[in-house]
Design an enzyme around this catalytic site. Structure first.
Site, short mmCIF file in Angstrom:
data_model
loop_
_atom_site.label_atom_id
_atom_site.label_comp_id
_atom_site.label_asym_id
_atom_site.label_seq_id
_atom_site.Cartn_x
_atom_site.Cartn_y
_atom_site.Cartn_z
N GLU A 1 9.40 1.43 11.48
CA GLU A 1 9.95 2.37 11.88
C GLU A 1 8.96 3.75 11.80
O GLU A 1 8.42 4.03 10.87
CB GLU A 1 11.41 2.88 10.43
CG GLU A 1 12.17 4.33 11.04
CD GLU A 1 12.01 5.51 9.53
OE1 GLU A 1 12.15 6.22 10.23
OE2 GLU A 1 13.02 4.25 8.68
N SER B 1 21.80 8.99 5.91
CA SER B 1 21.96 7.64 6.44
C SER B 1 22.04 6.79 4.98
O SER B 1 21.25 7.42 4.24
CB SER B 1 20.75 6.82 7.71
OG SER B 1 20.45 6.50 6.27
N LYS C 1 1.16 -1.48 -0.15
CA LYS C 1 -0.01 0.09 -0.29
C LYS C 1 1.06 1.36 0.24
O LYS C 1 1.36 1.40 0.64
CB LYS C 1 -1.00 0.53 1.01
CG LYS C 1 -1.74 1.42 1.44
CD LYS C 1 -2.85 2.13 2.53
CE LYS C 1 -1.61 2.69 2.85
NZ LYS C 1 -1.64 4.04 2.62
N GLY D 1 5.18 5.11 9.31
CA GLY D 1 5.43 5.98 9.87
C GLY D 1 5.30 6.41 10.25
O GLY D 1 5.07 6.21 11.61
N SER D 2 3.13 6.70 11.22
CA SER D 2 3.22 7.69 12.39
C SER D 2 3.35 6.54 13.21
O SER D 2 2.85 5.51 13.70
CB SER D 2 1.88 8.05 12.72
OG SER D 2 0.79 7.63 12.69
N CYS E 1 12.61 11.67 8.58
CA CYS E 1 12.25 11.01 9.92
C CYS E 1 13.61 11.09 11.34
O CYS E 1 13.51 11.57 12.31
CB CYS E 1 11.67 9.48 9.88
SG CYS E 1 12.85 8.77 8.96
#
Length: 551
Positions: free
Chosen positions: A303, A501, A222, A275-276, A337
């Site tokens: 993550e 990174s 998705k 995501g969150s 992030c």
């Protein structure tokens, strides 16, 4: 016979070449360069065409009645793609199709599986590079540099190095004994992997479904509707290079529907999520509630958020602090992030650091991502704009917070937030502890004598543990800070920015409420998507059942 031998030698030669390579070079796109001219042409193609992106189940394209438009963040009247959504029935069909393809794909030798991804990496490194970069720039608001290090270099590196890790893992075998030989088969997971992917990195979006696939799994993918176009280009590259139907299902969907269908399936073998934190918690709790219905314990890899820090010591080089912080806090509008969003500054150097940060921030050009002189463009969509704007309003209105630079926003044409720096009197202010995910940096000034105390505050003030940086020229303090901040982040940078990174150089991930810290871009990450099968073969007979001690 000679021809067969020649083919084997050629394959071994190619395999060696692929298993020994460097990270994909970052192109500069200087004025007059060939890559820049090609990219400009592709950008115009993206802006002049709305791509109709279907649901893909078992290789078949479905154009559904429910869809959304992906728009350019810096010009929200510019549609770039029409993304069709899978409903409950199509998602169930996608799972069935994946399961039907699983056994054949899992039994395909790992060298044959990874060869598809090596080819796709070469395609993106060459003739399709400008195509995926243009989709990323216009569709996600990334400047040319940010698109290049993400949609080209990092994605190429993921597909090459993950393939390398998968092939080399096959060589990790147990020892034999005088009476038996031993062998481990690195099987894919029994079932399917649900890959729920983010808007902010095309490379991560594509890595989540493909890393498990290289290990023999099948994936239901998705993508984020606000960033689907670049991921669709990558998916087309995989199909172009021979990915069999059913191995990866492309299913844009409503999040609730995706979650309901996948989590309720007894065949869920894994969740790969970025995501969150709130969404990850919800998915994890729902999986826990359904444990009795699964054929196997699902692997959960995720993550999530971050409140990443730059901790500055009195011995730090000021200009390095300023340059690294500007990049970390404001590149891609602070939507990485790993972006720095809180900063601890020693009082002895605070005025100079603040002065230089303000001076440099005022030089930043904010504008369309397809303008090569732009450094900061627009945030991804209106929801992100509104969320970040609330934090900016709070900072502007709070009596304990001072706006040093920026503090404005405008969404008439695009979702633009000015690069903003606040100073907070309280190190526990919400601007210092809550994830904002926008071009907003907050700093706190501490007394030099309290440096160790503030290392502890830095460690404990936030619930996250993703990335952080320490700036110091004092070796003794640097060693102390590394010990004190040992669990404050999963990726620590010394005298460098908290972002950037690189696959196979700094495996990425964090713990606490930043995720499961499985370190994408490492062999350990690939091992998470395997269910090893240990086989012992007897040498000689097993007729005797008594032991010598029994005599």
């Amino acid at each position: 016979m000679l021809r067969r031998k020649s083919c084997i030698i050629n394959w071994v030669t190619r395999c060696r070449r692929y298993l020994s390579f460097d990270n994909e070079p970052v192109l500069k796109f200087e004025r007059g360069s060939r890559e820049r001219e090609e990219l400009v042409k592709e950008i115009e193609k993206v802006k002049s065409n709305v791509v109709d992106i279907p649901v893909v189940v078992g290789g078949k394209h479905f154009y559904t009645k429910k869809y959304s438009f992906q728009v350019s963040p810096y010009d929200h009247q510019q549609k770039v793609a029409k993304i069709h959504f899978a409903d409950k029935l199509l998602l169930e069909q996608a799972i069935d199709s994946a399961l039907a393809a699983r056994e054949s794909w899992d039994l395909t030798p790992v060298k044959e599986r990874t060869k598809i991804f090596f080819k796709a990496a070469d395609l993106l490194a060459g003739p399709w590079r400008s195509r995926i970069l243009a989709a990323c720039m216009v569709g996600q608001g990334k400047t040319v540099v940010q698109a290049e290090i993400d949609a080209a270099c990092e994605l190429i590196d993921f597909w090459r190095f993950n393939g390398k890790f998968a092939v080399e893992m096959d060589n990790i075998q147990p020892t034999n004994a005088p009476d038996a030989t031993n062998h481990v088969v690195y099987r894919g997971l029994e079932g399917f992997v649900a890959a729920i992917t983010p808007f902010n990195f095309t490379a991560i979006s594509c890595n989540l479904p493909t890393a498990p696939t290289m290990m023999g799994c099948v994936s239901v993918w998705k993508p984020a509707p606000s960033a689907a176009l670049a991921s669709w280009v990558a998916y087309e590259a995989l199909i172009e290079c021979g990915l069999p139907d059913g191995v990866i299902q492309w299913v844009p969907a409503d999040p609730a529907t995706m979650g309901d269908v996948c989590i309720s399936s007894p065949h869920l073998a894994g969740l790969n999520f970025t995501g969150s934190t709130a969404t990850f918690k919800l998915l994890w709790s729902r999986i826990a509630e359904n444990l009795d219905s699964y054929r196997t314990f699902p692997r959960i890899v995720g993550e999530t958020g971050g409140k990443n820090f730059h901790f500055v010591h009195s011995s730090a080089d000021v200009e390095s602090v300023v340059g690294a912080t500007i990049r970390s806090a404001f590149e891609f509008q602070g939507q990485k992030c790993s972006a720095c969003s809180r900063m601890f500054v020693p009082k002895s150097k605070a005025e100079l650091i603040k002065k230089r940060l303000v001076e440099e921030t005022k030089k930043i050009q904010v504008g369309p991502a397809d303008d090569f002189s732009t450094f900061v463009s627009a945030v991804i969509d209106e929801a992100a704009f509104d969320r970040v704007a609330k934090y900016v309003d709070y900072g502007n209105e709070s009596k304990s917070v001072t706006c040093l630079v920026g503090g404005g926003y405008d969404k008439k044409k695009g979702y633009f937030i000015q690069p903003t720096i606040f100073e907070a009197l309280d190190p526990h202010d919400k601007l210092m502890t809550q994830e904002i995910f926008g071009p907003v940096l907050t700093l706190h000034v501490y007394d030099d004598i309290d440096a160790v105390k503030y290392l502890e505050i830095c460690d404990k003030a936030s619930v996250y543990g993703l990335t952080g940086s320490i700036f110091s020229q004092d070796d003794k303090f640097m060693k102390l800070a590394q010990r004190k901040l040992r669990h404050a982040c999963g990726n620590l940078y010394l005298n460098d920015k908290s972002t950037g990174s690189v696959v196979n150089q700094q495996p990425f991930g964090g713990a606490r409420l930043s995720g499961t810290n499985d370190k994408a871009g490492s062999p350990g990450y690939m091992a998470r998507w395997s269910s090893p099968f240990a086989v012992k073969t007897a040498i000689g007979d097993r007729k005797t059942w008594t032991y010598p001690s029994m005599s």
